[in-house]
Design an enzyme around this catalytic site. Structure first.
Site, PDB file in Angstrom:
ATOM      1  N   ARG A  28       6.603  24.942  -7.797  1.00 49.34           N
ATOM      2  CA  ARG A  28       8.051  24.718  -7.934  1.00 49.34           C
ATOM      3  C   ARG A  28       8.788  24.957  -6.626  1.00 49.34           C
ATOM      4  NH1 ARG A  28       8.252  28.672 -12.327  1.00 49.34           N
ATOM      5  NH2 ARG A  28       7.523  27.544 -14.156  1.00 49.34           N
ATOM      6  N   ARG A  85      -3.017  23.127 -14.290  1.00 52.26           N
ATOM      7  CA  ARG A  85      -2.055  23.737 -15.209  1.00 52.26           C
ATOM      8  C   ARG A  85      -1.161  24.791 -14.546  1.00 52.26           C
ATOM      9  NH1 ARG A  85      -6.853  26.129 -18.528  1.00 52.26           N
ATOM     10  NH2 ARG A  85      -6.893  28.314 -17.925  1.00 52.26           N
ATOM     11  N   ARG A 126      -7.949  40.593 -12.195  1.00 51.58           N
ATOM     12  CA  ARG A 126      -6.565  41.051 -12.407  1.00 51.58           C
ATOM     13  C   ARG A 126      -6.531  42.432 -13.023  1.00 51.58           C
ATOM     14  NH1 ARG A 126      -5.063  35.869 -16.335  1.00 51.58           N
ATOM     15  NH2 ARG A 126      -6.858  36.058 -17.702  1.00 51.58           N
ATOM     16  N   ARG A 146     -18.287  31.170 -19.706  1.00 53.08           N
ATOM     17  CA  ARG A 146     -18.048  32.230 -18.732  1.00 53.08           C
ATOM     18  C   ARG A 146     -17.573  33.422 -19.547  1.00 53.08           C
ATOM     19  NH1 ARG A 146     -19.755  33.935 -14.103  1.00 53.08           N
ATOM     20  NH2 ARG A 146     -18.168  34.800 -12.725  1.00 53.08           N
ATOM     21  N   GLU A 171     -10.050  43.337 -15.219  1.00 48.64           N
ATOM     22  CA  GLU A 171     -10.775  42.223 -15.843  1.00 48.64           C
ATOM     23  C   GLU A 171     -11.822  41.681 -14.863  1.00 48.64           C
ATOM     24  OE1 GLU A 171      -8.028  39.681 -17.979  1.00 48.64           O
ATOM     25  OE2 GLU A 171      -9.247  37.944 -17.470  1.00 48.64           O
ATOM     26  N   ASP A 210      -4.881  27.200 -25.698  1.00 47.66           N
ATOM     27  CA  ASP A 210      -3.908  28.273 -25.807  1.00 47.66           C
ATOM     28  C   ASP A 210      -3.571  28.490 -27.279  1.00 47.66           C
ATOM     29  OD1 ASP A 210      -3.509  29.217 -23.225  1.00 47.66           O
ATOM     30  OD2 ASP A 210      -2.151  27.582 -22.711  1.00 47.66           O
ATOM     31  N   TYR A 243     -11.118  25.052 -24.265  1.00 44.36           N
ATOM     32  CA  TYR A 243     -10.167  26.135 -24.013  1.00 44.36           C
ATOM     33  C   TYR A 243      -8.822  25.724 -24.586  1.00 44.36           C
ATOM     34  CZ  TYR A 243      -7.275  29.702 -22.065  1.00 44.36           C
ATOM     35  OH  TYR A 243      -6.400  30.747 -21.959  1.00 44.36           O
TER      36      TYR A 243
HETATM   37  P1  FAD Z   1     -11.091  33.376 -31.822  1.00 49.50           P
HETATM   38  O1  FAD Z   1      -9.870  34.177 -31.604  1.00 49.50           O
HETATM   39  O2  FAD Z   1     -12.217  33.545 -30.882  1.00 49.50           O
HETATM   40  O3  FAD Z   1     -11.603  33.682 -33.300  1.00 49.50           O
HETATM   41  C1  FAD Z   1     -12.894  33.329 -33.745  1.00 49.50           C
HETATM   42  C2  FAD Z   1     -13.366  34.429 -34.674  1.00 49.50           C
HETATM   43  O4  FAD Z   1     -14.573  33.995 -35.306  1.00 49.50           O
HETATM   44  C3  FAD Z   1     -13.680  35.728 -33.940  1.00 49.50           C
HETATM   45  O5  FAD Z   1     -12.968  36.790 -34.532  1.00 49.50           O
HETATM   46  C4  FAD Z   1     -15.185  35.887 -34.140  1.00 49.50           C
HETATM   47  O6  FAD Z   1     -15.590  37.244 -34.286  1.00 49.50           O
HETATM   48  C5  FAD Z   1     -15.417  35.109 -35.425  1.00 49.50           C
HETATM   49  N1  FAD Z   1     -16.789  34.625 -35.580  1.00 49.50           N
HETATM   50  C6  FAD Z   1     -17.483  33.870 -34.708  1.00 49.50           C
HETATM   51  N2  FAD Z   1     -18.711  33.629 -35.178  1.00 49.50           N
HETATM   52  C7  FAD Z   1     -18.789  34.233 -36.385  1.00 49.50           C
HETATM   53  C8  FAD Z   1     -19.811  34.368 -37.358  1.00 49.50           C
HETATM   54  N3  FAD Z   1     -21.023  33.840 -37.149  1.00 49.50           N
HETATM   55  N4  FAD Z   1     -19.559  35.061 -38.484  1.00 49.50           N
HETATM   56  C9  FAD Z   1     -18.347  35.644 -38.674  1.00 49.50           C
HETATM   57  N5  FAD Z   1     -17.356  35.568 -37.780  1.00 49.50           N
HETATM   58  C10 FAD Z   1     -17.558  34.856 -36.656  1.00 49.50           C
HETATM   59  N6  FAD Z   1      -3.673  31.792 -25.153  1.00 49.50           N
HETATM   60  C11 FAD Z   1      -2.332  31.772 -24.944  1.00 49.50           C
HETATM   61  O7  FAD Z   1      -1.621  30.999 -25.598  1.00 49.50           O
HETATM   62  N7  FAD Z   1      -1.748  32.629 -24.046  1.00 49.50           N
HETATM   63  C12 FAD Z   1      -2.474  33.504 -23.318  1.00 49.50           C
HETATM   64  O8  FAD Z   1      -1.907  34.268 -22.526  1.00 49.50           O
HETATM   65  C13 FAD Z   1      -3.890  33.530 -23.502  1.00 49.50           C
HETATM   66  N8  FAD Z   1      -4.649  34.384 -22.791  1.00 49.50           N
HETATM   67  C14 FAD Z   1      -6.005  34.357 -22.940  1.00 49.50           C
HETATM   68  C15 FAD Z   1      -6.766  35.222 -22.153  1.00 49.50           C
HETATM   69  C16 FAD Z   1      -8.145  35.197 -22.270  1.00 49.50           C
HETATM   70  C17 FAD Z   1      -8.964  36.123 -21.422  1.00 49.50           C
HETATM   71  C18 FAD Z   1      -8.767  34.286 -23.171  1.00 49.50           C
HETATM   72  C19 FAD Z   1     -10.265  34.227 -23.275  1.00 49.50           C
HETATM   73  C20 FAD Z   1      -8.017  33.446 -23.975  1.00 49.50           C
HETATM   74  C21 FAD Z   1      -6.617  33.463 -23.861  1.00 49.50           C
HETATM   75  N9  FAD Z   1      -5.829  32.646 -24.649  1.00 49.50           N
HETATM   76  C22 FAD Z   1      -4.464  32.636 -24.459  1.00 49.50           C
HETATM   77  C23 FAD Z   1      -6.414  31.747 -25.660  1.00 49.50           C
HETATM   78  C24 FAD Z   1      -6.447  32.379 -27.074  1.00 49.50           C
HETATM   79  O9  FAD Z   1      -7.258  33.531 -27.039  1.00 49.50           O
HETATM   80  C25 FAD Z   1      -7.002  31.364 -28.086  1.00 49.50           C
HETATM   81  O10 FAD Z   1      -6.202  30.216 -28.113  1.00 49.50           O
HETATM   82  C26 FAD Z   1      -7.095  31.858 -29.532  1.00 49.50           C
HETATM   83  O11 FAD Z   1      -7.323  33.232 -29.639  1.00 49.50           O
HETATM   84  C27 FAD Z   1      -8.218  31.123 -30.218  1.00 49.50           C
HETATM   85  O12 FAD Z   1      -8.270  31.415 -31.609  1.00 49.50           O
HETATM   86  P2  FAD Z   1      -9.554  30.971 -32.436  1.00 49.50           P
HETATM   87  O13 FAD Z   1      -9.266  31.306 -33.861  1.00 49.50           O
HETATM   88  O14 FAD Z   1      -9.911  29.576 -32.120  1.00 49.50           O
HETATM   89  O15 FAD Z   1     -10.758  31.827 -31.850  1.00 49.50           O
HETATM   90  N1  UDP Z   2      -5.743  30.635 -10.425  1.00 51.55           N
HETATM   91  C1  UDP Z   2      -5.800  30.966  -9.096  1.00 51.55           C
HETATM   92  N2  UDP Z   2      -5.122  32.058  -8.648  1.00 51.55           N
HETATM   93  C2  UDP Z   2      -4.372  32.831  -9.458  1.00 51.55           C
HETATM   94  C3  UDP Z   2      -4.302  32.488 -10.832  1.00 51.55           C
HETATM   95  C4  UDP Z   2      -5.007  31.393 -11.277  1.00 51.55           C
HETATM   96  O1  UDP Z   2      -6.475  30.302  -8.327  1.00 51.55           O
HETATM   97  O2  UDP Z   2      -3.789  33.828  -8.996  1.00 51.55           O
HETATM   98  C5  UDP Z   2      -6.508  29.454 -10.892  1.00 51.55           C
HETATM   99  C6  UDP Z   2      -7.911  29.828 -11.383  1.00 51.55           C
HETATM  100  O3  UDP Z   2      -8.790  28.791 -11.033  1.00 51.55           O
HETATM  101  C7  UDP Z   2      -7.738  29.885 -12.876  1.00 51.55           C
HETATM  102  C8  UDP Z   2      -6.738  28.744 -13.113  1.00 51.55           C
HETATM  103  O4  UDP Z   2      -5.872  28.817 -11.968  1.00 51.55           O
HETATM  104  O5  UDP Z   2      -8.955  29.677 -13.564  1.00 51.55           O
HETATM  105  C9  UDP Z   2      -5.927  28.860 -14.377  1.00 51.55           C
HETATM  106  O6  UDP Z   2      -5.189  30.061 -14.351  1.00 51.55           O
HETATM  107  P1  UDP Z   2      -4.621  30.739 -15.643  1.00 51.55           P
HETATM  108  O7  UDP Z   2      -3.754  31.873 -15.237  1.00 51.55           O
HETATM  109  O8  UDP Z   2      -4.053  29.694 -16.521  1.00 51.55           O
HETATM  110  O9  UDP Z   2      -5.976  31.323 -16.254  1.00 51.55           O
HETATM  111  P2  UDP Z   2      -6.277  32.157 -17.588  1.00 51.55           P
HETATM  112  O10 UDP Z   2      -5.125  33.099 -17.796  1.00 51.55           O
HETATM  113  O11 UDP Z   2      -6.412  31.139 -18.659  1.00 51.55           O
HETATM  114  O12 UDP Z   2      -7.536  32.842 -17.251  1.00 51.55           O
END
Ligand code: FAD
Ligand code: UDP
Length: 383
Positions: free
Chosen positions: A184, A180, A288, A257, A308, A358, A356
């Site tokens: 470029r 992903r 990061r 993880r 992080e 977005d 996973y």
């Molecule tokens: P969640 O946001 O996890 O919501 C689930 C909710 O259910 C939580 O509030 C939890 O407390 C609740 N819950 C769980 N079990 C129970 C229970 N038993 N009782 C009551 N409540 C409960 N996406 C992007 O598009 N751009 C990004 O830059 C991006 N960055 C990310 C960075 C990180 C580090 C991570 C981990 C994810 C990132 N994502 C990003 C993905 C994004 O976070 C998710 O797509 C989105 O938040 C998922 O929404 P959800 O409703 O499925 O889950």
């Molecule tokens: N990655 C990497 N170097 C970087 C950034 C990302 O090798 O500087 C790799 C790493 O394996 C990561 C994957 O690319 O898990 C996806 O990166 P992304 O930024 O999409 O990760 P997220 O923001 O979802 O953690």
């Protein structure tokens, strides 16, 4: 004479477990269709992982940096109908042994690595490196990365970051993780290829507040602490928690993880000049540093930065990234088969689908679920 309450009549049409994006979109759409919803969440706030906390007047992304991006105009228009988005463009930097490189891998990166100025020169170097290491069909992340970008980029910008992010050798990781990241041959530091990108003006909480406006919400309420009660009060349950927990871990626990975030207020207006700086060498324990104010072009006197740290997951920690290997996907498939037999429970979101996603994919899948649900369940047709 007062009449007996209608036995079996439920108080709510929908109990929504989880106030993340999936639960919030579903609740909004069901409410719009005249349904009575209750959202519960075990955390002390709504929004799931997109939640931000205001510190020093800066929206701090408490569960990791979130940037909305999509190619889907309908999804973009939908989120913008609740809050206007700014035009933040994600352009992370990579710091490897003190030297900075642009991401994603593009002509700026190639110039910084090799001093090459033209796409043909860059392509030649990459091709030579690919020749040295390539295998016909990449079976793991290391082979995949080497066959896409060659040895220099792999060694400096991918290997260390990836191995600390996932806690295992790149040779034991699936190839798709790296696919992903764009490569470029233009001078373009935009991390995403999507047409639309940005951050809600005023932060992600505004999006969630807009979605959940007028809907009853109970936070600090764990579904599993009183499951019988919650099952009793609503006709349908929308479950966005962990699917293995829903089924009492009958087929075993799904693995994840996790991450640990160290937030710090720094007494200066600008700490690193960019929202995201990745640390790609293995020896630095965090992946990061995020400087949150830059997502919204903040001008506050102070700044907030977050380191992080990837961690092994244990059940008391937040489950961030599913480990979609064959073992875990097999376990998930067994839970999914059970879920498909439920008539009153809708499973959605990243935890219930062990995937996973977005944010734009979550919004799209919640809207799809709504449209399928409200047109196939004859009793529920309102439009
Ligand atoms: P969640 O946001 O996890 O919501 C689930 C909710 O259910 C939580 O509030 C939890 O407390 C609740 N819950 C769980 N079990 C129970 C229970 N038993 N009782 C009551 N409540 C409960 N996406 C992007 O598009 N751009 C990004 O830059 C991006 N960055 C990310 C960075 C990180 C580090 C991570 C981990 C994810 C990132 N994502 C990003 C993905 C994004 O976070 C998710 O797509 C989105 O938040 C998922 O929404 P959800 O409703 O499925 O889950
Ligand atoms: N990655 C990497 N170097 C970087 C950034 C990302 O090798 O500087 C790799 C790493 O394996 C990561 C994957 O690319 O898990 C996806 O990166 P992304 O930024 O999409 O990760 P997220 O923001 O979802 O953690």
């Amino acid at each position: 004479m007062p009449t007996e309450p209608d036995k079996g009549k439920k108080i709510y049409d929908y109990l929504i477990v989880g106030s993340g994006l999936f639960g919030s979109v579903f609740a909004h759409e069901a409410t719009k269709r005249g349904k009575k919803c209750l959202i519960i969440d075990k955390r002390n706030h709504v929004g799931g992982n997109v939640f931000c906390e205001s510190i020093e007047g800066i929206n701090v992304h408490k569960y990791g940096a979130h940037i909305f991006h999509t190619n889907d105009k309908a999804v973009w228009d939908y989120v913008n109908s609740f809050v206007e988005f700014n035009r933040y463009t994600n352009s992370p930097l990579a710091n490897y042994k003190g030297k900075l490189y642009n991401l994603p891998f593009n002509m700026n990166t190639f110039y910084q690595l090799w001093g090459v100025k033209t796409p043909a020169e860059a392509q030649e170097i990459i091709n030579d490196q690919i020749q040295l290491s390539t295998t016909a069909s990449p079976a793991n992340l290391e082979e995949q990365a080497l066959s896409l970008v060659g040895t220099d980029i792999y060694e400096k910008l991918i290997k260390g970051y990836t191995e600390k992010q996932w806690g295992r050798p790149a040779t034991e990781l699936p190839a798709f993780i790296i696919k992903r990241l764009p490569v470029r041959f233009t001078y373009d530091n935009n991390y995403f290829n999507d047409k639309y990108q940005g951050i809600p003006i005023g932060g992600f909480n505004k999006l969630i507040d807009g979605l959940t406006k007028g809907i009853e919400v109970k936070t600090e309420t764990d579904y599993f602490a009183n499951r019988d009660h919650w099952d009793d009060i609503a006709e349908h349950t929308v479950f966005t928690g962990s699917i293995d927990q829903f089924y009492g871990y009958a087929f075993g626990q799904l693995e994840y993880r996790s991450l640990r975030f160290e937030h710090e207020v720094v007494n200066m207006p600008n700490y690193q000049g960019n929202a995201v700086v990745n640390y790609t060498e293995r020896e630095i324990p965090y992946t990061r540093i995020i400087e949150h104010k830059h997502f919204e072009f903040g001008t506050q006197a102070n700044t907030v930065v977050t380191k992080e740290y990837p961690e092994d997951w244990t059940p008391e920690k937040e489950a961030y990234y599913p480990i979609n290997d064959a073992h875990n996907n097999g376990i998930f498939a067994s839970y999914k088969a059970l879920a498909e037999m439920e008539s009153n429970v809708i499973f959605g979101g990243r935890l219930a689908t062990y995937q996973y996603y977005d944010m734009h994919q979550i919004v799209a899948s919640a809207l799809k679920t709504v449209s399928v649900h409200f047109t196939t369940d004859k009793d529920l047709i309102t439009m």
